[in-house]
Design an enzyme around this catalytic site. Structure first.
Site, mmCIF file in Angstrom:
data_model
loop_
_atom_site.group_PDB
_atom_site.id
_atom_site.type_symbol
_atom_site.label_atom_id
_atom_site.label_comp_id
_atom_site.label_asym_id
_atom_site.label_seq_id
_atom_site.Cartn_x
_atom_site.Cartn_y
_atom_site.Cartn_z
ATOM 1 C CB CYS A 68 8.113 57.192 29.262
ATOM 2 S SG CYS A 68 7.460 58.514 30.254
ATOM 3 C CG HIS A 80 10.087 58.993 36.159
ATOM 4 N ND1 HIS A 80 9.251 58.159 35.461
ATOM 5 C CD2 HIS A 80 10.923 58.186 36.860
ATOM 6 C CE1 HIS A 80 9.558 56.884 35.725
ATOM 7 N NE2 HIS A 80 10.561 56.881 36.586
HETATM 8 C C1 CIR Z 1 6.181 52.970 35.660
HETATM 9 O O1 CIR Z 1 5.544 53.241 36.679
HETATM 10 O O2 CIR Z 1 7.376 52.666 35.694
HETATM 11 C C2 CIR Z 1 5.476 53.004 34.343
HETATM 12 N N1 CIR Z 1 4.121 52.622 34.528
HETATM 13 C C3 CIR Z 1 5.540 54.389 33.745
HETATM 14 C C4 CIR Z 1 6.929 54.824 33.428
HETATM 15 C C5 CIR Z 1 6.949 56.166 32.845
HETATM 16 N N2 CIR Z 1 8.264 56.544 32.507
HETATM 17 C C6 CIR Z 1 8.736 57.781 32.568
HETATM 18 O O3 CIR Z 1 8.058 58.687 33.067
HETATM 19 N N3 CIR Z 1 9.989 57.981 32.165
#
Ligand code: CIR
Length: 253
Positions: free
Chosen positions: A248, A161
């Site tokens: 996140c 991201h």
């Molecule tokens: C994913 O791959 O969607 C989750 N394991 C991690 C999300 C992390 N979110 C972020 O960086 N905003």
């Protein structure tokens, strides 16, 4: 200034969350402890924290940041790029509606993870990634435009991201790492360069003049303190195992 945050308790199913890291499976009990410390840290920065219950059907649902974009002017429910996360938003909508008269939505074929969106005052940088596509970015841009806000896109190469690699710390200060250091669109910021060996620390969060950062990154800590911020360090090891960082884990508004 932020006054509120929404978080979601990590589900036991988080052990099956999506990951590209090879750090092993997260330990749910430890994740709960780290999450509790995270909530305390948000509260100590003056935020009222709304804690949503765990969603066992959605292993990645503690990463609430991805399912909505919240600003003073509008709330937008995203359409996450990972299929297993697509319906997480349904479970947060009622909460958002308590705070916003209208919640706008990204629709097919658009996909957006709001972890790809960085707010800088009235402008929003939208990372084009494996999760956020052009359709989603265009919809986002047009919804933001209706509310008098602007947006531009940033191509991502190596990170999950946008906010995996950059964090806006207000006062024109941008914490940045790797591919973002040389991006022409970021050259007018005061870039605080996170060393490559500490890249996980680029996912830190500014909350009302305190920077909350992951524990164990002394060089980055020194740089952030040197830039004049109060720093709170939190252990985020169990979330790092799922490619998740501190930003996140909450929606701040
Ligand atoms: C994913 O791959 O969607 C989750 N394991 C991690 C999300 C992390 N979110 C972020 O960086 N905003």
């Amino acid at each position: 200034m932020f006054t509120k945050a929404i978080v979601r308790t990590p589900a036991r199913s988080m052990i099956d969350g999506i990951t590209s890291a090879s750090l092993g499976k997260p330990n749910h009990s430890l994740a709960l402890e780290q999450h509790a410390q995270y909530i305390i840290a948000l509260e100590s920065c003056g935020l009222d924290v709304i804690i949503l219950p765990a969603l066992e059907d959605f292993p990645d649902s503690c990463f609430v940041e991805d399912v909505a974009l919240l600003s003073d002017d509008c709330a937008i429910l995203t359409r996450p790029g990972a299929y297993s996360r697509r319906d997480e938003g349904k479970h947060i909508l009622a909460t958002l509606e308590e705070f916003y008269p209208e919640v706008e939505k990204i629709s097919s074929p658009g996909t957006v993870d709001a972890g790809d969106i960085m707010m800088v005052n009235d402008h929003f940088y939208i990372g084009l990634s494996e999760r956020t596509n052009q359709f989603g970015a265009r919809q986002m841009q047009s919804i933001l435009g209706k509310h008098g806000l602007t947006a531009s896109t940033v191509n991502l190469k190596n990170v999950l991201h946008l906010k995996t690699g950059v964090a806006y710390l207000e006062n024109n200060n941008l914490l940045a790492c790797g591919e973002f250091l040389q991006k022409p669109e970021f050259q007018d910021f005061n870039i605080i360069e996170v060393p490559e060996s500490e890249s996980y620390a680029a996912n830190s969060i500014w909350i009302n003049d305190t920077v909350i950062m992951p524990a164990g990154f002394p060089e980055t800590r020194k740089l952030i303190v040197g830039a004049g911020y109060e720093v709170l360090e939190l252990d985020a090891s169990e979330f790092q195992k799922l490619d998740g960082g501190l930003s996140c884990l909450s929606l701040r508004f």
